[in-house]
Every structure is written in C-alpha cells, then in structure tokens.
Design an enzyme around this catalytic site. Structure first.
Site, mmCIF file in Angstrom:
data_model
loop_
_atom_site.group_PDB
_atom_site.id
_atom_site.type_symbol
_atom_site.label_atom_id
_atom_site.label_comp_id
_atom_site.label_asym_id
_atom_site.label_seq_id
_atom_site.Cartn_x
_atom_site.Cartn_y
_atom_site.Cartn_z
ATOM 1 N N THR A 51 36.947 52.881 43.325
ATOM 2 C CA THR A 51 38.023 53.675 43.895
ATOM 3 C C THR A 51 38.007 55.044 43.248
ATOM 4 O O THR A 51 37.888 55.173 42.024
ATOM 5 C CB THR A 51 39.398 53.013 43.673
ATOM 6 O OG1 THR A 51 39.488 51.840 44.485
ATOM 7 C CG2 THR A 51 40.530 53.953 44.057
ATOM 8 N N PHE A 81 39.837 58.209 42.051
ATOM 9 C CA PHE A 81 41.161 58.687 41.655
ATOM 10 C C PHE A 81 41.120 60.192 41.443
ATOM 11 O O PHE A 81 40.105 60.745 41.015
ATOM 12 C CB PHE A 81 41.604 58.016 40.353
ATOM 13 C CG PHE A 81 42.022 56.577 40.517
ATOM 14 C CD1 PHE A 81 43.355 56.236 40.680
ATOM 15 C CD2 PHE A 81 41.071 55.562 40.497
ATOM 16 C CE1 PHE A 81 43.744 54.919 40.828
ATOM 17 C CE2 PHE A 81 41.445 54.239 40.651
ATOM 18 C CZ PHE A 81 42.784 53.906 40.812
#
Length: 277
Positions: free
Chosen positions: A170, A172
């Site tokens: 993911t 960020f």
C-alpha cells in the site's frame, strides 16, 4: 517530538506505516480520514500518514480530501501488507464462522475466505475489527488484520499471510500544512499536482502536449468529479522529476495555459521501493 495522525485505531496498517516512517513520533489515531486531514490543517507542525492506493485493489478513495485540503506531500512510503486471521485465545480455525475486516482486506483475502466457507462482514477498518472481536469474546468470530493488531488486542493468530497475492503493497503519503520541497540534486523525484481544465473541446489532449514535447514522464493521471457535479472534473497527477528541472517547468507552464485551477501538492524523493516493484 512530532505528531503523526492516522485514520483507524492502534494496530492498523496506517499505524504500522507511521511508526516505520518515524519511530520517535507521537502517533495519534483519528476516526475518519476527514478528521485526519483537519488535524493536519489545524496543527501545522504535525504530519498525517494516509493510504493513497493499494497495489492489488487500487485507489483507497481519499482524492476528494486531497483536493479539498491541498496539504503538502512530503514523502511516499510503501508498506508491505500481510493479512492474518485473528481469533480469541480459545479459538481454532475450525471454530470460525464469521470474519470481520475492511472491504479491501476482505477482497484481498477472498480465496482463503471462500476456501473456509466464512461469512464476510465489512467494517470501517482492520484494527477496529480486531478490537471488536476481542471485546465480543466469541470464538466463532475472527478478524483479518495485522500482527500488531493481534498483539494490541490480545488475539490469537489462527493463520498467517492469508492474502491472495504475496508482495502486496500500500502506498502511503506523508502530508502536512507547511510547504517544503527538497533541494534539486542528482536524485529521483516526483512532482505531484492537481488541475482543473478550462471548459473547451479537446482540452485534456491539448494540455498534455507539453509533457510529450519536453520528454517528461507522467506516472499518474486520474480524473475525479468535483463535489456535487458530474460535468466538472479535476485531475490528480504525478510526474517523474523535480519542479526546478527546466523540462518539468516548461511542461507545467504549457499545462497552465489550459487550466482554470492548478496547484502543486508536493515535490519529494521517489521511494526506492518503486524500482523493486
């Protein structure tokens, strides 16, 4: 000590990312992404760490908040996502009937869920699901969340790494109110910006010509409708390069001629993880 705000509860992947980004920071949870962005706006010396996209399931859905608050992007960070099935201390995998987690985590573990005939229940976040399972003390219920969530809420890891695909990441963003950009050196940079085009035929096609002419690589170009509108769109864009690079400057100047609204969100070093993906 700096403050870092994140959306979710302790044990969330955003919590893990925040600690990895700055282990000395005071990490503070927020109930919603809106609250997170508000904290970043009202507390200029703080940072917020928010998930922007996932390698497998795509955008997280914070674009409207990026457009609304226009906080500066200081850095990107890629967090490895490893999902685990967490149950009460007295439970076993064969006891589990119901599984709780964020919609994306459930989607990313769909093969395991189907194989074990589990009933899915969507919740706001992964760590919050772990906290709920801990409080229910029902061995038929489990959560999909991080190892940190298991440690935080006293749960048992029934099965590690249950995600469909390994190497899940993911992305960020580290954001804040104060404007800062790194000095232009021999590094790989990303310039992130948003824009809204003037209403005229072929506006997008014409506006992007400057990037091709100057040899500037766009790595992200996504459109989103403005609030309460289906005929007015803004675009979020990332490009390879520093805004002080002459090629980038010329490209953005050309783009600006076609824009009704233009805003630089940040200039930051490209994560080393990009070259490993």
């Amino acid at each position: 000590m700096k403050k870092i705000y994140f959306q979710g509860t302790y044990g969330a992947y955003s919590h893990i990312a925040s600690k990895n980004i700055d282990e000395d920071a005071e990490v503070i949870p927020c109930k919603t992404f809106d609250e997170c962005f508000e904290k970043g706006t009202s507390d200029p010396d703080s940072r917020i760490v928010v998930p922007e996209s996932n390698r497998i399931t795509g955008n997280i859905g914070i674009e409207y908040l990026i457009f609304k608050y226009r906080l500066n992007i200081y850095a990107e960070y890629f967090q490895k996502i490893e999902h685990n099935l967490l149950g009460t201390p007295d439970s076993d995998l064969r006891d589990i009937k119901d599984v709780y987690s964020h919609a994306q985590a459930l989607s990313q573990c769909s093969n395991f869920i189907k194989k074990n005939n589990l009933i899915e229940h969507v919740r706001a976040d992964t760590a919050g699901s772990a906290e709920m399972v801990s409080s229910l003390k029902d061995k038929s219920k489990a959560a999909i969340a991080s190892v940190l969530s298991a440690e935080t809420y006293g749960l048992k890891i029934l099965k590690n790494n249950i995600e469909n695909e390994k190497g899940n990441l993911t992305r960020f963003l580290v954001m804040g109110k104060n404007i800062y950009q790194p000095e232009f050196k021999e590094e790989k940079y990303i310039t992130s910006f948003l824009f809204k085009l003037k209403s005229k035929p072929a506006a997008l096609y014409q506006s992007l010509g400057g990037f091709a002419i100057n040899g500037v690589n766009l790595t992200k170009l996504q459109s989103y409708p403005e609030k309460n509108s289906f005929d007015s769109y803004f675009f979020l864009c990332d490009l390879d390069g520093h805004i002080e690079d002459t090629k980038v400057q010329k490209s953005l100047e050309e783009l600006g001629l076609h824009c009704e609204d233009f805003h630089v969100l940040g200039v930051f070093e490209a994560s080393k993880t990009r070259s490993k993906k």
